[in-house]
Design an enzyme around this catalytic site. Sequence first.
Site: not given
Ligand code: GDD
Length: 323
Positions: A88, A11, A85, A157, A153, A51, A131, A129, A13
């Site tokens: 996520s 992944g 892992a 976690k 999720y 590599d 989250e 996280t 990280d």
């Molecule tokens: N994916 C996505 N797609 N997010 C969007 C979009 C879109 O089109 N438009 C707006 N967003 C907003 C989401 O609603 C959220 O508020 C923010 O963008 C970030 O979304 P993601 O990039 O999907 O990440 P995440 O915050 O849900 O989760 C990530 O960060 C967490 C840590 O706080 C992941 O890496 C998780 O695994 C991690 O734990």
Amino acid sequence: MKRALITGITGQDGSYLTEYLLGLGYEVHGLMRQTGLEQIKGSTQFGAPEDLYERCVLHPISLDNFPGLYRLVSRWQFDECYHLAAASFVGETLADGYQTIQTNIAGTHYLLAALCEFQKSCRFYFAGTSEMFGRPRAAPQREDTPFMPRSAYGISKLAAFHLVRNYRESQGMFCCSGILYNHESPRRRPEFVTRKITLAAARIARGRQDKLELGNLDARRDWGWAPDYVEAMHAMLNHTSPDDYVVATGELHSVREICEIAFARAGLDWSKHVVVNPMFHRAEEPIPLQGDSTKIHRVTSWRQKTRFNEMITTMVDADLSRI
Ligand code: GDD
């Protein structure tokens, strides 16, 4: 020479942590699924050195293969184990979350149980996280802010986080959890919003795409740089005592700001290409996920080095050069 085991080695990280530990002279072992080489090829398409995994010892064992984990841990002695892992992706409904809950809780439990049985002295890092705070009551969040997860999720976690804490407290193991806020890089998978935007900006600039559909442009997050954050994981495990730490920038930025910076870097006006599609919309909480990293700054020498603008422009440049 220290020996480390990384779950989720292919992944984002896992790849940066592998590079960092190899650079420090570690022998690095990684867990990967049985799909083997195909998966590794899949991960290098996101920019890890070709590599990288040839310089590691890879074990094709999935996290739900308890006998396999048990055998591995009974045969090899590890100084440090980084458990990265997990299923996520946050944007799923609770009803679809069975696999996430199963993998994230049982996998962590299997691994801890095997280490506890055969090598209690192995230091253990768990990828927690923001989250887990889910719907926070206050911002910024610290280690003592109450958890209130709001997704399968986040719930999975948080359960695993408590398992880790329990092995530390009841078994005396050196177990740490990093409560990491969003962290990004050119190796981020494109379903996450930063990379979705930087990739689209690059593709539009190259004439491969015209529009980008996004959810809530006002959504705000605390976005950091993944290569910085893997150094925080190592710093935790190399401190004198085990504990849990928030790892964040403390800064909030919006999806709209990412669009502005990314499209400008690609020589484009974002407002001409970005359209809102309610399909990608997720409800945002009134109090944002914003972390307070005072504790890890106080206790270790870890510091974030890369700022938000630099992170987004580096991601756009990487995508432009790949297309
Ligand atoms: N994916 C996505 N797609 N997010 C969007 C979009 C879109 O089109 N438009 C707006 N967003 C907003 C989401 O609603 C959220 O508020 C923010 O963008 C970030 O979304 P993601 O990039 O999907 O990440 P995440 O915050 O849900 O989760 C990530 O960060 C967490 C840590 O706080 C992941 O890496 C998780 O695994 C991690 O734990």
